[in-house]
Design a protein around this motif. Structure first.
Motif, short mmCIF file in Angstrom:
data_model
loop_
_atom_site.label_atom_id
_atom_site.label_comp_id
_atom_site.label_asym_id
_atom_site.label_seq_id
_atom_site.Cartn_x
_atom_site.Cartn_y
_atom_site.Cartn_z
N CYS A 1 -0.46 -43.25 -50.10
CA CYS A 1 0.36 -44.40 -49.75
C CYS A 1 1.24 -44.75 -50.95
N GLN A 2 2.52 -44.94 -50.70
CA GLN A 2 3.46 -45.34 -51.75
C GLN A 2 4.03 -46.72 -51.40
N THR A 3 3.84 -47.68 -52.28
CA THR A 3 4.36 -49.03 -52.07
C THR A 3 5.16 -49.46 -53.30
N VAL A 4 6.14 -50.33 -53.06
CA VAL A 4 6.99 -50.84 -54.13
C VAL A 4 6.79 -52.34 -54.25
N GLU A 5 6.48 -52.79 -55.45
CA GLU A 5 6.34 -54.23 -55.73
C GLU A 5 7.16 -54.57 -56.94
N GLU B 1 0.35 -46.74 -61.21
CA GLU B 1 1.64 -47.42 -61.14
C GLU B 1 2.57 -46.91 -62.22
N LEU B 2 3.87 -46.82 -61.88
CA LEU B 2 4.91 -46.46 -62.84
C LEU B 2 6.11 -47.39 -62.64
N PRO B 3 6.84 -47.67 -63.72
CA PRO B 3 8.05 -48.50 -63.56
C PRO B 3 9.12 -47.74 -62.77
N LEU B 4 9.84 -48.45 -61.92
CA LEU B 4 10.94 -47.85 -61.19
C LEU B 4 12.09 -47.56 -62.14
N SER B 5 12.81 -46.48 -61.87
CA SER B 5 14.00 -46.19 -62.65
C SER B 5 15.07 -47.23 -62.34
N VAL C 1 11.80 -43.42 -53.85
CA VAL C 1 11.82 -44.11 -55.14
C VAL C 1 12.02 -43.11 -56.27
N TRP C 2 12.71 -43.56 -57.33
CA TRP C 2 12.96 -42.74 -58.51
C TRP C 2 12.26 -43.37 -59.72
N VAL C 3 11.77 -42.52 -60.58
CA VAL C 3 11.10 -42.99 -61.80
C VAL C 3 11.60 -42.18 -62.99
N ASP C 4 11.44 -42.75 -64.20
CA ASP C 4 11.72 -42.03 -65.44
C ASP C 4 10.38 -41.62 -66.05
N ALA C 5 10.03 -40.34 -65.92
CA ALA C 5 8.74 -39.87 -66.40
C ALA C 5 8.78 -38.36 -66.54
N ASP C 6 7.67 -37.80 -67.04
CA ASP C 6 7.53 -36.35 -67.14
C ASP C 6 7.10 -35.84 -65.77
N GLU C 7 8.03 -35.19 -65.05
CA GLU C 7 7.77 -34.82 -63.66
C GLU C 7 6.59 -33.86 -63.54
N LEU C 8 6.49 -32.90 -64.46
CA LEU C 8 5.40 -31.93 -64.39
C LEU C 8 4.05 -32.61 -64.56
N LEU D 1 5.86 -35.76 -74.14
CA LEU D 1 6.41 -36.08 -72.83
C LEU D 1 7.87 -35.67 -72.76
N GLU D 2 8.24 -35.08 -71.66
CA GLU D 2 9.65 -34.72 -71.42
C GLU D 2 10.13 -35.52 -70.22
N LYS D 3 10.55 -36.74 -70.49
CA LYS D 3 10.90 -37.66 -69.40
C LYS D 3 12.26 -37.34 -68.82
N THR D 4 12.31 -37.37 -67.50
CA THR D 4 13.56 -37.23 -66.75
C THR D 4 13.53 -38.20 -65.59
N ARG D 5 14.69 -38.42 -64.97
CA ARG D 5 14.75 -39.26 -63.77
C ARG D 5 14.60 -38.34 -62.55
N PHE D 6 13.57 -38.60 -61.75
CA PHE D 6 13.33 -37.74 -60.60
C PHE D 6 12.83 -38.57 -59.41
N ASN D 7 12.91 -37.94 -58.24
CA ASN D 7 12.50 -38.58 -56.99
C ASN D 7 11.00 -38.39 -56.82
N LEU D 8 10.24 -39.46 -57.06
CA LEU D 8 8.78 -39.37 -56.97
C LEU D 8 8.33 -39.10 -55.54
N THR D 9 8.99 -39.71 -54.59
CA THR D 9 8.60 -39.54 -53.18
C THR D 9 8.73 -38.08 -52.76
N ALA D 10 9.87 -37.46 -53.12
CA ALA D 10 10.08 -36.05 -52.76
C ALA D 10 9.08 -35.16 -53.49
N SER D 11 8.76 -35.51 -54.74
CA SER D 11 7.79 -34.71 -55.50
C SER D 11 6.42 -34.74 -54.84
N ILE D 12 6.01 -35.89 -54.33
CA ILE D 12 4.71 -35.98 -53.64
C ILE D 12 4.72 -35.16 -52.36
#
Length: 482
Positions: free
Chosen positions: A388-392, A466-470, A355-362, A321-332
């Motif tokens: 649908c994207q929701t934050v809890e 689900e993924l943890p928020l950055s 929303v931003w997450v720390d994950a492998d964007e690719l 995994l090559e984790k980076t902080r990226f904008n998940l909403t924009a990626s979708i």
């Protein structure tokens, strides 16, 4: 020249050897303590008894009933006891047997001299000697003589003399030799019988499991392992039964994979070959439309091969995994923009915030692609795929919903498995290889993210992850803003 390997011992041989070693050790200990060390132990016990009796006598030296107490100790212990003062005067004297005793034949002057000698030696004296008196059978007894000098609470000097006979143990040794020899032989025979019985109880279930395991290794996945015997053997059989069931399941899935992949490979290859022959043999068929069909079918083959390679690498753990902080909403949004060329399909995307997450964007984009492709494959007549994207709290959930036929409840737990196909008769759409959900599962497992599916027959299915928020938002990249 190869060295011959020694054949390992079987269960019954190991148990028999174990019992043999145990019996030898027990027999050796019996010989050591009952025969070899009998005489030293006996002397040590007699010496300790004499010293303990002397201490008991010392407690009664100022007692008015000292003579009675000494008499009782004498007959209870079988030890001759004499109490004198420093002048050798006899204050109390008793002997346990009628045998002549050197102690009882000692004169007053001899006792006075003994007092002085022992006093010069530190107040105690212990020795053993052969009695000068000869028994009726011509033997002479060995005797322990213990002398101690003490001062009473009233300030009087007293000498306590104790004499104890050491009984010869030679005859006892002869008896013990016979007993220990007999006991060792009996223990050996019982040990062999018990070892064979225990080995049989243990080895028979293991032999049966071994025979069944050989059949399992040959591909007979319907074999059943008997769950009987010791607890560990039963657990082993239970584990092997579970493994056989899983192998049977994997074998069925493998056959499905071969059938599915063969079909998915054959179809585009047939199309490519057919259109290529038409373009070669018929004038005027070298049209852009025919070329595009060949390109599309080649792309299908490429996607299938890439999915197979990705799944293989993910399961082998060779894709870090090559984790980076990226904008998940924009990626979708970028992913959905690439589906604009699909006519008649709608991809509404519902969200309230970026929303931003720390994950492998690719790899996360690969998850979204596969879920969307899967939804397209099984979409309903309205051809609408809703994201649908929701934050809890500290997590973001992304769900992909189609309006297709849905999935039976009893099959929901299996759809993430390798090679699994809900509807084996379903004709796959042009998009997707059928391995997408397995790839999704492996990627999310590596991220530690949750995922799942809910479905109703006739109303469609919803896949989510689900993924943890950055913890810290980052500025969007130029590509994400475009």
């Amino acid at each position: 020249m190869n060295k011959l390997k020694k054949r390992p011992l079987g269960v019954w041989e190991q148990i028999l050897c174990g019992f043999g070693i145990f019996i030898l050790v027990v027999g050796a200990l019996l010989w050591l303590f009952q025969i070899v060390l009998l005489d030293p132990f006996y002397r040590a016990v007699k010496t300790a008894q004499v010293k303990t009796t002397a201490e008991s006598v010392e407690r009664y030296l100022d007692d008015e009933n000292m003579d009675e107490q000494v008499k009782e100790l004498c007959f209870n212990t079988g030890i001759n006891i004499v109490v004198t003062d420093e002048m050798g005067r006899l204050l109390s004297g008793w002997r346990a047997t009628q045998k002549d005793s050197l102690l009882n034949n000692m004169t007053r002057a001899g006792r006075a001299e003994l007092f002085n000698n022992v006093n010069l030696q530190g107040g105690t004296h212990l020795t053993s000697y052969r009695s000068p008196f000869v028994n009726w059978d011509g033997s002479q007894d060995e005797v322990i003589l213990y002398v101690t000098i003490t001062r009473t609470p009233s300030g009087q000097n007293r000498m306590v003399l104790l004499e104890s006979e050491i009984t010869p143990v030679d005859s006892i040794k002869e008896t013990l030799v016979v007993q220990v020899t007999t006991l060792t032989v009996v223990m050996g025979l019982l040990g062999v019988v018990l070892a064979l019985f225990i080995a049989r109880k243990i080895s028979l279930p293991l032999t049966a499991i071994n025979d069944s395991a050989k059949l399992l290794a040959r591909g007979d996945y319907g074999i059943s392992f008997g769950e009987h015997g010791a607890r560990e053997v039963r657990e082993l059989a239970r584990t092997l039964n579970y493994a056989a069931g899983e192998l049977s399941k994997v074998e069925g899935l493998r056959r499905d994979l071969l059938a599915n992949v063969s079909h998915d490979l054959r179809t585009p290859l047939t199309m490519i070959k057919g259109y290529s022959e038409v373009m070669r043999d018929l004038p005027g068929e070298n049209t852009p439309e025919n070329v595009q069909i060949i390109i599309d079918e080649a792309e299908r083959l490429t996607n299938l091969v890439n999915d197979l390679l990705d799944l293989s690498k993910l399961e082998a753990g060779v894709l870090p995994l090559e984790k980076t902080r990226f904008n998940l909403t924009a990626s979708i949004r970028q992913i959905l923009h690439r589906y604009d060329k699909l006519a008649d399909y709608r991809f509404p995307f519902q969200y309230e915030e970026e929303v931003w997450v720390d994950a492998d964007e690719l790899k996360i984009s690969q998850v979204v692609y596969n879920l969307v492709n899967n939804a397209i494959t099984y979409s309903g007549e309205d051809k609408t795929i809703t994201l649908c994207q929701t934050v809890e709290q500290d997590k973001v959930r992304v769900s992909v919903t189609d309006t297709g036929e849905g999935i039976p409840q009893d099959k929901l737990k299996d759809i993430w498995e390798r090679y699994y196909k809900v509807d084996k008769e379903h004709k796959r759409a042009q998009m997707g290889s059928g391995l997408g959900l397995s790839i999704v599962k492996n990627i999310l497992d590596k991220h530690g993210g949750a995922y799942g599916v809910s479905s109703q027959l006739g109303k469609g299915s919803t896949f989510w992850f689900e993924l943890p928020l950055s913890p810290q938002k980052a500025l969007p990249s130029p590509e994400q803003e475009s």
